[in-house]
Design an enzyme around this catalytic site. Structure first.
Site, PDB file in Angstrom:
ATOM      1  N   SER A 137      38.851   2.338  87.053  1.00  0.00           N
ATOM      2  CA  SER A 137      39.576   2.225  85.793  1.00  0.00           C
ATOM      3  C   SER A 137      38.684   2.705  84.663  1.00  0.00           C
ATOM      4  CB  SER A 137      39.963   0.764  85.525  1.00  0.00           C
ATOM      5  OG  SER A 137      40.500   0.611  84.216  1.00  0.00           O
ATOM      6  N   TYR A 151      37.578  -7.893  84.536  1.00  0.00           N
ATOM      7  CA  TYR A 151      38.216  -6.802  85.282  1.00  0.00           C
ATOM      8  C   TYR A 151      37.420  -5.511  85.083  1.00  0.00           C
ATOM      9  CZ  TYR A 151      41.774  -3.232  86.351  1.00  0.00           C
ATOM     10  OH  TYR A 151      42.452  -2.145  86.829  1.00  0.00           O
TER      11      TYR A 151
END
Length: 242
Positions: A137, A151
């Site tokens: 990501s 995250y």
């Protein structure tokens, strides 16, 4: 002989788009998913419509026994040539101090432990010419302050896993890369409590819009294919300029 690729998180979003694209590129597929049987069946039908072989396997990638079952299904299709480590979760967006231990553990288990377990099973089966693509990501380098720092930290670990594994496996002719999407129009945002995030965040994306799953799938397919034969240890950012 056709390529045989395992995709985790294949019932929705980026995973489903990748399954459709790889099927058109001639891959036979193992479609891993967790609970949405109907969605997995829809993707399976789309793959079969291309004439490719495919099976669905309900598997929690944090469970070693489930992961073993996923790759046993791949053995039935032929020699494993590809893995797309895509199954992932977020948790509710919010300040770092509001993060619960339960949410932290779940994000780490799915997004990191699951990737490691799947990669281990894949590498044990792979030979020269095979490839792994981990879904990272853009958050890994942005940090996601005020949203989900944990995250972002786990996705940074995904990048490190990618680089280390690429170097370890290069002598065997196995390539390992990652794709780092930015904000993509999938239903993962609903689990973070901001279902309209793809639209609300558009103003801060240089290209002025969220990405589409097919745009990420295109990058994944390229990294798995022969045109990327000299590419390994790379994190390919597909993030609209973020």
């Amino acid at each position: 002989m056709s390529p045989v690729t395992v995709i985790t998180g294949a019932s929705r979003g980026i995973g489903a788009a990748t399954a459709r694209r790889l099927a058109h590129a001639g891959h036979d597929l193992v479609l891993g998913y967790r609970t949405d049987h109907a969605a997995a069946a829809t993707v399976l039908a789309a793959v079969h419509a291309t004439g490719r072989r495919a099976v669905t396997v309900a598997a929690d990638t944090t469970d070693p026994d489930h992961v073993a079952r996923l790759f046993t299904a791949a053995d039935d299709l032929g020699p494993l040539t590809g893995l797309v480590n895509n199954a992932g979760v977020t948790s509710p967006i919010g300040p770092f101090t509001d993060l619960t231990h339960t949410d932290l553990r779940h994000v780490v288990d799915v997004n990191l432990i699951g990737y490691v377990l799947c990669a281990q099973h894949a590498v044990r089966r792979m030979t020269t010419g095979a490839a792994i693509v981990n879904i990272s990501s853009a958050a890994a380098t942005l940090g996601s302050p005020g949203e989900y720092i944990h995250y972002a930290a786990v996705k940074a670990a995904t990048d490190t896993l990618t680089v280390g594994l690429a170097k370890e496996l290069a002598p065997r002719g196995i390539r390992v890369n990652a794709v780092a999407p930015g904000i993509v129009r999938t239903d993962i945002h609903a689990t973070s409590g901001v279902p309209d995030r793809a639209d609300s965040a558009a103003a801060r994306i240089p290209l002025g819009r969220a990405g589409e799953p097919d745009e990420v799938a295109a990058a994944i397919a390229w990294l798995l294919g022969p045109d990327a034969s000299y590419t390994t240890g790379t994190v390919l950012r597909v993030a609209g300029g973020l």
